[in-house]
Design a protein around this motif. Structure first.
Motif, PDB file in Angstrom:
ATOM      1  N   LEU A 173      53.105 -17.369  70.836  1.00 19.57           N
ATOM      2  CA  LEU A 173      51.862 -17.368  70.071  1.00 19.57           C
ATOM      3  C   LEU A 173      51.155 -16.019  70.185  1.00 19.57           C
ATOM      4  CD1 LEU A 173      50.505 -20.915  70.975  1.00 19.57           C
ATOM      5  CD2 LEU A 173      51.416 -20.181  68.771  1.00 19.57           C
ATOM      6  N   ALA A 174      51.173 -15.431  71.385  1.00 25.69           N
ATOM      7  CA  ALA A 174      50.530 -14.132  71.580  1.00 25.69           C
ATOM      8  C   ALA A 174      51.212 -13.056  70.740  1.00 25.69           C
ATOM      9  CB  ALA A 174      50.567 -13.750  73.060  1.00 25.69           C
ATOM     10  N   TYR A 175      52.542 -13.097  70.676  1.00 29.16           N
ATOM     11  CA  TYR A 175      53.245 -12.075  69.899  1.00 29.16           C
ATOM     12  C   TYR A 175      52.914 -12.175  68.414  1.00 29.16           C
ATOM     13  CZ  TYR A 175      56.910  -9.287  67.792  1.00 29.16           C
ATOM     14  OH  TYR A 175      57.581  -8.349  67.046  1.00 29.16           O
ATOM     15  N   ILE A 200      54.292 -14.138  59.050  1.00 28.52           N
ATOM     16  CA  ILE A 200      53.608 -14.391  60.326  1.00 28.52           C
ATOM     17  C   ILE A 200      53.015 -15.796  60.347  1.00 28.52           C
ATOM     18  CG2 ILE A 200      51.690 -13.648  61.779  1.00 28.52           C
ATOM     19  CD1 ILE A 200      52.138 -10.810  60.634  1.00 28.52           C
ATOM     20  N   GLY A 201      52.405 -16.203  59.232  1.00 24.88           N
ATOM     21  CA  GLY A 201      51.779 -17.517  59.181  1.00 24.88           C
ATOM     22  C   GLY A 201      52.763 -18.662  59.364  1.00 24.88           C
ATOM     23  N   LEU A 202      53.952 -18.542  58.802  1.00 22.60           N
ATOM     24  CA  LEU A 202      54.957 -19.598  58.966  1.00 22.60           C
ATOM     25  C   LEU A 202      55.384 -19.736  60.429  1.00 22.60           C
ATOM     26  CD1 LEU A 202      57.199 -19.015  55.812  1.00 22.60           C
ATOM     27  CD2 LEU A 202      55.649 -20.922  56.243  1.00 22.60           C
ATOM     28  N   HIS A 203      55.553 -18.614  61.108  1.00 23.30           N
ATOM     29  CA  HIS A 203      55.917 -18.693  62.525  1.00 23.30           C
ATOM     30  C   HIS A 203      54.792 -19.312  63.355  1.00 23.30           C
ATOM     31  CE1 HIS A 203      59.096 -15.841  61.345  1.00 23.30           C
ATOM     32  NE2 HIS A 203      59.723 -16.240  62.426  1.00 23.30           N
ATOM     33  N   LEU A 204      53.559 -18.907  63.101  1.00 22.36           N
ATOM     34  CA  LEU A 204      52.441 -19.463  63.852  1.00 22.36           C
ATOM     35  C   LEU A 204      52.289 -20.959  63.596  1.00 22.36           C
ATOM     36  CD1 LEU A 204      49.725 -16.676  63.473  1.00 22.36           C
ATOM     37  CD2 LEU A 204      50.893 -17.366  65.563  1.00 22.36           C
ATOM     38  N   PHE A 205      52.480 -21.365  62.356  1.00 26.29           N
ATOM     39  CA  PHE A 205      52.323 -22.779  62.010  1.00 26.29           C
ATOM     40  C   PHE A 205      53.332 -23.656  62.739  1.00 26.29           C
ATOM     41  CE2 PHE A 205      53.632 -26.324  59.223  1.00 26.29           C
ATOM     42  CZ  PHE A 205      52.444 -27.039  59.192  1.00 26.29           C
ATOM     43  N   HIS A 206      54.599 -23.250  62.732  1.00 25.42           N
ATOM     44  CA  HIS A 206      55.640 -24.083  63.332  1.00 25.42           C
ATOM     45  C   HIS A 206      55.627 -24.017  64.852  1.00 25.42           C
ATOM     46  CE1 HIS A 206      57.122 -23.993  59.172  1.00 25.42           C
ATOM     47  NE2 HIS A 206      57.719 -25.119  59.480  1.00 25.42           N
ATOM     48  N   ILE A 207      55.346 -22.847  65.418  1.00 28.89           N
ATOM     49  CA  ILE A 207      55.269 -22.766  66.878  1.00 28.89           C
ATOM     50  C   ILE A 207      54.081 -23.565  67.402  1.00 28.89           C
ATOM     51  CG2 ILE A 207      54.928 -21.195  68.816  1.00 28.89           C
ATOM     52  CD1 ILE A 207      56.425 -19.069  67.206  1.00 28.89           C
ATOM     53  N   THR A 208      52.936 -23.468  66.723  1.00 33.90           N
ATOM     54  CA  THR A 208      51.770 -24.236  67.129  1.00 33.90           C
ATOM     55  C   THR A 208      52.010 -25.733  66.970  1.00 33.90           C
ATOM     56  OG1 THR A 208      50.356 -22.395  66.435  1.00 33.90           O
ATOM     57  CG2 THR A 208      49.303 -24.523  66.780  1.00 33.90           C
ATOM     58  N   GLY A 209      52.678 -26.126  65.891  1.00 33.75           N
ATOM     59  CA  GLY A 209      52.967 -27.547  65.686  1.00 33.75           C
ATOM     60  C   GLY A 209      53.860 -28.115  66.773  1.00 33.75           C
ATOM     61  N   ALA A 210      54.919 -27.386  67.132  1.00 33.26           N
ATOM     62  CA  ALA A 210      55.803 -27.854  68.207  1.00 33.26           C
ATOM     63  C   ALA A 210      55.071 -27.898  69.546  1.00 33.26           C
ATOM     64  CB  ALA A 210      57.029 -26.947  68.301  1.00 33.26           C
ATOM     65  N   TYR A 211      54.155 -26.978  69.760  1.00 35.93           N
ATOM     66  CA  TYR A 211      53.414 -26.929  71.023  1.00 35.93           C
ATOM     67  C   TYR A 211      52.411 -28.067  71.137  1.00 35.93           C
ATOM     68  CZ  TYR A 211      50.527 -24.870  74.741  1.00 35.93           C
ATOM     69  OH  TYR A 211      49.844 -24.638  75.911  1.00 35.93           O
TER      70      TYR A 211
END
Length: 369
Positions: A173-175, A200-211
């Motif tokens: 998330l930090a990266y 960038i938004g797609l990566h943040l969305f899916h990483i945040t969702g899994a977290y």
């Protein structure tokens, strides 16, 4: 902590040029404030929130008789402070790689401005994807996810994460949050900003969702697969920028790309079918992680399928555009060759005709002395 070489002329303090030239130094100073906060007793407690992982729970020794007590983690509001600090660390690392590695290669290869921007982007992503793949694979092996694949869809009763799992997600998330200010620091062209924001938004969305949904093992496995494909893509791009004879590597990457998307869909469907279908809970509670309901199943599966369809469509359109451009270039080259050959034929025909005329002229007899 100087990370960028200063130019001959000094821009005005706090001007745009000053910030762009010294953004790594400024961020380093901000990070040092949090580190210095550990020295004083009054600020140590606040600094620890930014530097270390929060929301830990000690598991009783009865649950872990072999290893004794063990600290597990869940997510909370304090994670935002930790993500912010490691975002600053990511900006400093980004600037270090840019100056001491990529800039030196750019000066040696003497790329054009367009190639230089693409080379810098591929170089930064290659380093990140390489270390993320190694780190993620190590976590999957250490938590026995590869030897026992059922852990990917098996629901954990305590809804907790290990230290290395949570630190991995915090770092990810930090990266990707650090990539937002880098659009300004790296002077990205305006026409490229929408594409970068979507990426960038797609990566943040899916990483945040899994977290947030405690789909830690599933998200980690999908990230490793995705990062491996992206790593091959950017490595092929780096080789292509250095020498255009490596263009065949892009075709190899397209095949690996399709296989990676298929693997992602298969893992997602299996996880939704087995992990979330293991038990039905009609009382969802996002705080405790009880999201095992039909709505969560549809959301997870539809999100995964949508993103795979989106990136696959982008690949197809990109390949079609390149194919059309290459065909147009080849057609123009063929026209030029034909025009040159026709000119040569006409020139040769005129030359032969004039030479024949000269040969046909009667030779004068030499006068006898």
């Amino acid at each position: 902590m100087g990370l960028r070489k200063k130019s001959a002329r000094n821009p005005p303090v706090l001007s745009q040029e000053f910030i762009l030239q010294n953004h790594a130094d400024i961020v380093s100073c901000v990070g040092m404030f949090f580190l210095l906060g550990l020295v004083f007793e009054g600020t140590a407690e606040a600094s620890i929130v930014f530097l270390t992982l929060q929301h830990s729970v000690a598991v009783p020794a009865a649950e872990e008789p072999a290893t004794g007590s063990k600290s597990l983690y869940y997510y909370g509001v304090k994670d935002l402070a930790t993500v912010f600090f490691y975002m600053l660390v990511a900006i400093i690392i980004h600037a270090t790689i840019q100056e001491y590695v990529l800039d030196k290669i750019n000066r040696r290869m003497q790329f054009t401005k367009a190639k230089q921007n693409k080379f810098n982007e591929s170089g930064q992503f290659s380093v990140f994807y390489f270390f993320s793949c190694i780190w993620g694979t190590f976590i999957l092996i250490s938590e026995n996810c590869l030897s026992d694949p059922t852990l990917i869809w098996r629901a954990h009763p305590h809804r907790m994460m290990t230290f290395q799992m949570k630190f991995f997600y915090i770092s990810q998330l930090a990266y990707w949050f650090h990539a937002l200010p880098e659009l300004y620091f790296q002077k990205i062209r305006k026409q490229d900003i929408p594409r970068q924001l979507v990426y960038i938004g797609l990566h943040l969305f899916h990483i945040t969702g899994a977290y947030l949904l405690y789909l830690n093992h599933l998200g980690l496995l999908l990230l490793v697969l995705h990062y491996f494909v992206e790593l091959l893509s950017h490595m092929c791009g780096l080789f292509y920028f250095s020498d255009e004879k490596y263009q065949k590597g892009m075709s190899l990457w397209a095949i690996v790309f399709i296989l990676g998307r298929l693997m992602t869909l298969i893992v997602s469907v299996l996880t939704v079918g087995f992990h979330l279908a293991g038990s039905q809970n009609q009382n969802p509670d996002a705080i405790t992680g009880n999201v095992n309901v039909l709505a969560a199943k549809i959301a997870v599966l539809s999100s995964s399928c949508t993103i795979q369809a989106y990136v696959t469509w982008n690949l197809i359109t990109l390949r079609l555009q390149r194919w059309i451009e290459d065909s147009n270039i080849q057609a123009s080259c063929m026209k030029k060759k034909r025009s040159r050959s026709s000119k040569k034929r006409t020139e040769n025909g005129v030359g032969m005709e004039t030479s024949n005329r000269v040969d046909c002229l009667p030779k004068r007899k030499e006068k006898s002395s």
